[in-house]
Scaffold this motif. Structure first.
Motif, PDB file in Angstrom:
ATOM      1  N   THR A   1      41.442  43.185  42.700  1.00 29.12           N
ATOM      2  CA  THR A   1      41.742  44.243  43.657  1.00 29.12           C
ATOM      3  C   THR A   1      42.815  45.195  43.152  1.00 29.12           C
ATOM      4  OG1 THR A   1      41.249  42.621  45.403  1.00 29.12           O
ATOM      5  CG2 THR A   1      42.276  44.686  46.081  1.00 29.12           C
ATOM      6  N   PHE A   2      43.827  44.646  42.474  1.00 29.89           N
ATOM      7  CA  PHE A   2      44.954  45.454  41.988  1.00 29.89           C
ATOM      8  C   PHE A   2      45.194  45.191  40.500  1.00 29.89           C
ATOM      9  CE2 PHE A   2      45.832  44.290  46.464  1.00 29.89           C
ATOM     10  CZ  PHE A   2      45.820  45.553  47.048  1.00 29.89           C
ATOM     11  N   PRO A   3      44.264  45.543  39.639  1.00 30.07           N
ATOM     12  CA  PRO A   3      44.417  45.201  38.207  1.00 30.07           C
ATOM     13  C   PRO A   3      45.664  45.797  37.568  1.00 30.07           C
ATOM     14  CG  PRO A   3      42.645  46.799  38.545  1.00 30.07           C
ATOM     15  CD  PRO A   3      43.031  46.296  39.902  1.00 30.07           C
ATOM     16  N   GLU A   4      46.106  46.944  38.054  1.00 29.48           N
ATOM     17  CA  GLU A   4      47.279  47.586  37.461  1.00 29.48           C
ATOM     18  C   GLU A   4      48.583  46.904  37.873  1.00 29.48           C
ATOM     19  OE1 GLU A   4      46.919  49.186  41.554  1.00 29.48           O
ATOM     20  OE2 GLU A   4      45.508  48.674  39.939  1.00 29.48           O
ATOM     21  N   ARG A   5      48.523  45.984  38.832  1.00 34.91           N
ATOM     22  CA  ARG A   5      49.708  45.272  39.310  1.00 34.91           C
ATOM     23  C   ARG A   5      49.663  43.792  38.923  1.00 34.91           C
ATOM     24  NH1 ARG A   5      49.213  47.409  45.399  1.00 34.91           N
ATOM     25  NH2 ARG A   5      50.710  45.738  45.861  1.00 34.91           N
TER      26      ARG A   5
ATOM     27  N   ASP B   1      55.031  47.118  46.432  1.00 38.85           N
ATOM     28  CA  ASP B   1      55.957  46.473  45.508  1.00 38.85           C
ATOM     29  C   ASP B   1      55.493  45.086  45.074  1.00 38.85           C
ATOM     30  OD1 ASP B   1      56.307  45.493  48.085  1.00 38.85           O
ATOM     31  OD2 ASP B   1      58.445  45.078  47.813  1.00 38.85           O
ATOM     32  N   VAL B   2      54.430  44.559  45.692  1.00 33.33           N
ATOM     33  CA  VAL B   2      53.936  43.218  45.352  1.00 33.33           C
ATOM     34  C   VAL B   2      53.157  43.266  44.046  1.00 33.33           C
ATOM     35  CG1 VAL B   2      52.363  41.357  46.031  1.00 33.33           C
ATOM     36  CG2 VAL B   2      53.878  42.405  47.732  1.00 33.33           C
ATOM     37  N   VAL B   3      53.571  42.435  43.079  1.00 32.52           N
ATOM     38  CA  VAL B   3      52.880  42.313  41.796  1.00 32.52           C
ATOM     39  C   VAL B   3      52.711  40.828  41.489  1.00 32.52           C
ATOM     40  CG1 VAL B   3      53.771  44.505  40.920  1.00 32.52           C
ATOM     41  CG2 VAL B   3      55.022  42.391  40.458  1.00 32.52           C
ATOM     42  N   VAL B   4      51.818  40.520  40.555  1.00 31.45           N
ATOM     43  CA  VAL B   4      51.577  39.134  40.140  1.00 31.45           C
ATOM     44  C   VAL B   4      51.843  39.000  38.656  1.00 31.45           C
ATOM     45  CG1 VAL B   4      49.795  37.380  39.759  1.00 31.45           C
ATOM     46  CG2 VAL B   4      49.941  38.538  41.964  1.00 31.45           C
TER      47      VAL B   4
ATOM     48  N   VAL C   1      46.238  39.204  48.706  1.00 26.09           N
ATOM     49  CA  VAL C   1      45.544  40.500  48.613  1.00 26.09           C
ATOM     50  C   VAL C   1      45.799  41.326  49.873  1.00 26.09           C
ATOM     51  CG1 VAL C   1      43.277  41.610  48.489  1.00 26.09           C
ATOM     52  CG2 VAL C   1      43.775  39.642  47.032  1.00 26.09           C
ATOM     53  N   GLU C   2      45.780  40.679  51.029  1.00 27.94           N
ATOM     54  CA  GLU C   2      45.996  41.388  52.294  1.00 27.94           C
ATOM     55  C   GLU C   2      47.388  42.010  52.345  1.00 27.94           C
ATOM     56  OE1 GLU C   2      45.269  38.654  55.451  1.00 27.94           O
ATOM     57  OE2 GLU C   2      43.167  38.315  54.899  1.00 27.94           O
ATOM     58  N   VAL C   3      48.418  41.235  52.031  1.00 28.46           N
ATOM     59  CA  VAL C   3      49.783  41.772  52.145  1.00 28.46           C
ATOM     60  C   VAL C   3      50.056  42.801  51.051  1.00 28.46           C
ATOM     61  CG1 VAL C   3      50.679  39.721  53.306  1.00 28.46           C
ATOM     62  CG2 VAL C   3      50.805  39.874  50.807  1.00 28.46           C
ATOM     63  N   ALA C   4      49.413  42.629  49.881  1.00 24.76           N
ATOM     64  CA  ALA C   4      49.622  43.597  48.801  1.00 24.76           C
ATOM     65  C   ALA C   4      49.046  44.953  49.146  1.00 24.76           C
ATOM     66  CB  ALA C   4      48.993  43.075  47.510  1.00 24.76           C
ATOM     67  N   GLY C   5      48.025  44.968  50.013  1.00 26.24           N
ATOM     68  CA  GLY C   5      47.473  46.238  50.457  1.00 26.24           C
ATOM     69  C   GLY C   5      48.445  47.035  51.297  1.00 26.24           C
TER      70      GLY C   5
END
Length: 311
Positions: free
Chosen positions: A41-45, A21-24, A13-17
């Motif tokens: 935190t990033f539902p769209e990703r 380009d980070v997705v799961v 979560v920290e690095v995705a902030g």
């Protein structure tokens, strides 16, 4: 203490902030792999593919080809079991996919060998362009995530289920491929990775009682730096490997290739899991396979004594 899978979930979560380009790409195991924090935190990703690791690898490879840094998370045994898809979609295409394999080793316990990540290193080591990382604590996990998102190489990140304490001091800096000397000794160099670092540190009182003063080396990333391994081997003349993995195909094989090509003769041995694994409590399994504190100390002691008898 936390498991490295927990530290991974927080660090992701920290690095995705900081990296859009980070997705799961998820395989219906978000609770176990700790990717649900990312989803919140990033539902769209966050892309849920269900119980379909093969499809998830293909989806992630496509996302990587479009410039994303996708993380595919599942149990290491399940994920690397889709070797053909990894070979074809990730390896051959040099796709910047991060394969996150949790529940490494015996610690999954009663779920047994059908879910234990015991052959994952052997499989991933055959893919020459895949970098392998396996942290020993929370600090190393966070630093590894920072390293991973700053490059787009195909990556296998191996994580543990069992809680692990911090084994690094405040000055530690992760350098890919560099053997990490956790503790400096005189008699022999013992190489390991992940959750076994803590076990080796806890075995020190038993080894000291036998008059053995080992150097403990955390091999937290592969391929390992050949020159550094050769230097440690020359300094100690004896090298032993302890790993929560099959005895074939893991870091023993990685190091043995290096040591066999050295001009100097170095004594070498190692220990890991010699069968497919069993189903029992984690404590019982580590005791059975002599990968608990007492078992590891006994294995190293016998290796060291055999060395003295050969002189």
């Amino acid at each position: 203490m936390k498991a490295t899978r927990d530290w991974f979930g927080e660090a992701l979560v920290e690095v995705a902030g900081e990296h859009d380009d980070v997705v799961v790409v998820n395989c219906d195991l978000g609770s176990a792999t700790k990717t649900l924090m990312f989803k919140e935190t990033f539902p769209e990703r966050f892309f849920e593919c269900g119980i379909a690791e093969a499809n998830s690898i293909g989806v992630a490879s496509g996302l990587a080809q479009e410039g994303y840094r996708p993380f595919v998370a599942s149990f290491g045994h399940f994920l690397t079991g889709k070797y053909l898809e990894i070979f074809q979609s990730v390896g051959l295409n040099d796709s910047g996919v991060v394969l996150v394999g949790t529940h490494a080793g015996l610690a999954i316990g009663k779920d047994g060998p059908t879910q234990m990540g015991l052959r994952d290193l052997a499989l991933m080591r055959t893919l020459h362009n895949v970098q392998i990382l396996h942290p020993a604590d929370g600090d190393e996990t966070r630093q590894m995530l920072g390293y991973i998102v700053d490059n787009h190489r195909p990556t296998y990140l191996r994580l543990c289920r069992q809680p692990q304490r911090e084994v690094h001091g405040p000055g530690y800096r992760f350098v890919f491929g560099e053997p990490d000397v956790i503790r400096r000794g005189e008699d022999l160099a013992v190489f390991t990775m992940g959750g076994m670092v803590e076990i080796l540190l806890d075995s020190l009182p038993l080894l000291r009682a036998e008059g053995i003063d080992p150097t403990i080396v955390n091999v937290s990333s592969l391929p390992v730096n050949r020159a550094s391994v050769e230097r440690l081997a020359r300094e100690h003349r004896s090298v032993y490997v302890v790993e929560d993995h099959f005895v074939k195909g893991g870091i023993s094989d990685e190091l043995a290739r290096i040591l066999l090509e050295m001009e100097e003769r170095v004594r070498f041995g190692g220990w890991g899991v010699e069968d497919y694994g069993q189903a029992a409590s984690p404590a019982d399994l580590y005791e059975r396979y002599e990968l608990d504190v007492q078992g590891v100390a006994a294995r190293i002691t016998n290796f060291f004594r055999d060395r003295d008898r050969e002189r």
